[in-house]
Design a protein around this motif. Structure first.
Motif, PDB file in Angstrom:
ATOM      1  N   ILE A  34     -17.438  12.561   9.720  1.00  0.00           N
ATOM      2  CA  ILE A  34     -16.101  12.556   9.117  1.00  0.00           C
ATOM      3  C   ILE A  34     -15.484  11.163   9.170  1.00  0.00           C
ATOM      4  N   MET A  35     -15.597  10.502  10.323  1.00  0.00           N
ATOM      5  CA  MET A  35     -15.009   9.181  10.471  1.00  0.00           C
ATOM      6  C   MET A  35     -15.727   8.152   9.605  1.00  0.00           C
ATOM      7  N   THR A  36     -17.024   8.292   9.441  1.00  0.00           N
ATOM      8  CA  THR A  36     -17.776   7.386   8.567  1.00  0.00           C
ATOM      9  C   THR A  36     -17.268   7.476   7.133  1.00  0.00           C
ATOM     10  N   LYS A  37     -17.125   8.708   6.640  1.00  0.00           N
ATOM     11  CA  LYS A  37     -16.651   8.909   5.271  1.00  0.00           C
ATOM     12  C   LYS A  37     -15.220   8.420   5.111  1.00  0.00           C
ATOM     13  N   ARG A  38     -14.379   8.694   6.100  1.00  0.00           N
ATOM     14  CA  ARG A  38     -12.971   8.305   5.998  1.00  0.00           C
ATOM     15  C   ARG A  38     -12.819   6.787   6.031  1.00  0.00           C
ATOM     16  N   LEU A  39     -13.540   6.128   6.926  1.00  0.00           N
ATOM     17  CA  LEU A  39     -13.455   4.671   7.035  1.00  0.00           C
ATOM     18  C   LEU A  39     -14.026   3.996   5.798  1.00  0.00           C
ATOM     19  N   SER A  40     -15.097   4.568   5.282  1.00  0.00           N
ATOM     20  CA  SER A  40     -15.699   4.030   4.059  1.00  0.00           C
ATOM     21  C   SER A  40     -14.756   4.174   2.870  1.00  0.00           C
ATOM     22  N   ASN A  41     -14.077   5.307   2.785  1.00  0.00           N
ATOM     23  CA  ASN A  41     -13.156   5.551   1.662  1.00  0.00           C
ATOM     24  C   ASN A  41     -11.960   4.604   1.679  1.00  0.00           C
ATOM     25  N   ILE A  42     -11.352   4.424   2.844  1.00  0.00           N
ATOM     26  CA  ILE A  42     -10.184   3.545   2.894  1.00  0.00           C
ATOM     27  C   ILE A  42     -10.588   2.085   2.677  1.00  0.00           C
ATOM     28  N   ALA A  43     -11.814   1.748   3.065  1.00  0.00           N
ATOM     29  CA  ALA A  43     -12.299   0.383   2.819  1.00  0.00           C
ATOM     30  C   ALA A  43     -12.383   0.093   1.326  1.00  0.00           C
ATOM     31  N   GLU A  44     -12.781   1.111   0.541  1.00  0.00           N
ATOM     32  CA  GLU A  44     -12.875   0.941  -0.909  1.00  0.00           C
ATOM     33  C   GLU A  44     -11.492   0.994  -1.564  1.00  0.00           C
ATOM     34  N   ILE A  45     -10.662   1.937  -1.146  1.00  0.00           N
ATOM     35  CA  ILE A  45      -9.351   2.118  -1.774  1.00  0.00           C
ATOM     36  C   ILE A  45      -8.468   0.890  -1.582  1.00  0.00           C
ATOM     37  N   TYR A  46      -8.480   0.332  -0.377  1.00  0.00           N
ATOM     38  CA  TYR A  46      -7.587  -0.785  -0.059  1.00  0.00           C
ATOM     39  C   TYR A  46      -8.309  -2.133  -0.053  1.00  0.00           C
ATOM     40  N   HIS A  47      -9.549  -2.168  -0.534  1.00  0.00           N
ATOM     41  CA  HIS A  47     -10.317  -3.415  -0.679  1.00  0.00           C
ATOM     42  C   HIS A  47     -10.376  -4.200   0.634  1.00  0.00           C
ATOM     43  N   MET A  48     -10.726  -3.505   1.696  1.00  0.00           N
ATOM     44  CA  MET A  48     -10.792  -4.133   3.009  1.00  0.00           C
ATOM     45  C   MET A  48     -12.047  -4.970   3.202  1.00  0.00           C
ATOM     46  N   LEU A  49     -13.093  -4.671   2.433  1.00  0.00           N
ATOM     47  CA  LEU A  49     -14.357  -5.373   2.562  1.00  0.00           C
ATOM     48  C   LEU A  49     -14.662  -6.136   1.278  1.00  0.00           C
ATOM     49  N   SER A  50     -15.460  -7.165   1.417  1.00  0.00           N
ATOM     50  CA  SER A  50     -15.852  -7.970   0.262  1.00  0.00           C
ATOM     51  C   SER A  50     -16.874  -7.217  -0.587  1.00  0.00           C
TER      52      SER A  50
END
Length: 243
Positions: A34-50
């Motif tokens: 669950i945490m993997t999916k949630r962290l991955s989703n917010i990384a894409e939505i808010y452009h946290m990663l390059s």
């Protein structure tokens, strides 16, 4: 944790000839998923990663990295000016189990991830216990420093956050480079008409990388350094020149 022998090995006194299989409870596995999916989703939505950081992200796999690399090389080759493309590849040693916790948690906070995610990550990295079972014998329960273990899916996305600042620092350099990051593999791509200039460019980028690993208590594996040429006609360039 169960210890299993690898098959067809000549010397079983070597620790590398054994597998360590960790048996985890169902609730722990479900929570990590669950945490993997949630962290991955917010990384894409808010452009946290390059965009240059691959793996553990939506529709970005090894083939995505290779396609991006090929596209960049052909884009340079298709220019009217005859450029040569070089790539310096670096590998962070023992990436998953040598991550500096303080730096990882600091990065999560700087990326403005939710407090509960930071707190869960802190809990995930601490207070682990395990026992070993081998040859019908079982050891006592012992506390271990688990760090970010490679066998967990959550490890990949956490490590992308850990080295996000390295990718950002490379991008701030006012030189012609492209960075491709696949978990702990850092690939720096550059091009020029003159190989000597390419070597100077990659040397500057490498200086930034070495400063980053020093601050983050990480290490590049010298045996895995690679210097790759992408070139159509080698006779036009001085191929002897190196960094």
């Amino acid at each position: 944790m169960i210890v299993l022998c690898k098959s067809k090995k000549s010397d079983y006194t070597d620790l590398k000839t054994y597998w360590l299989i960790a048996l985890l409870d169902i609730m722990s596995k479900a929570l990590k998923s669950i945490m993997t999916k949630r962290l991955s989703n917010i990384a894409e939505i808010y452009h946290m990663l390059s965009d240059a950081q691959m793996r553990a992200r939506c529709k970005q796999f090894m083939i995505s990295t290779l396609n991006l690399l090929i596209d960049q090389i052909h884009t340079v080759w298709d220019c009217k000016i005859k450029y040569v493309v070089f790539m310096l590849s670096l590998n962070i040693i023992k990436a998953f189990n040598w991550v500096l916790h303080v730096r990882l948690l600091h990065t999560l906070k700087m990326k403005r991830t939710s407090d509960y995610i930071v707190e869960w990550a802190c809990s995930f990295l601490e207070n682990w216990e395990t026992l070993l079972r081998f040859n019908k014998q079982t050891s006592d329960m012992r506390e271990i420093n688990a760090d970010i273990l490679q066998r967990f899916f959550i490890s990949s996305i956490l490590f992308l956050f850990f080295n996000a600042s390295l990718i950002e620092k490379c991008k701030t350099l006012k030189i012609k480079i492209k960075v491709l990051n696949f978990i702990n593999d850092i690939n720096i791509l550059t091009y020029n008409k003159f190989i000597e200039e390419i070597c100077r460019t990659l040397s500057r980028a490498h200086d930034v990388c070495t400063k980053w690993v020093h601050i983050h208590d990480a290490t590049f594996t010298s045996e895995k350094y690679e210097f790759t040429h992408f070139i159509r006609k080698s006779k036009r360039f001085n191929m002897i020149t190196s960094i």
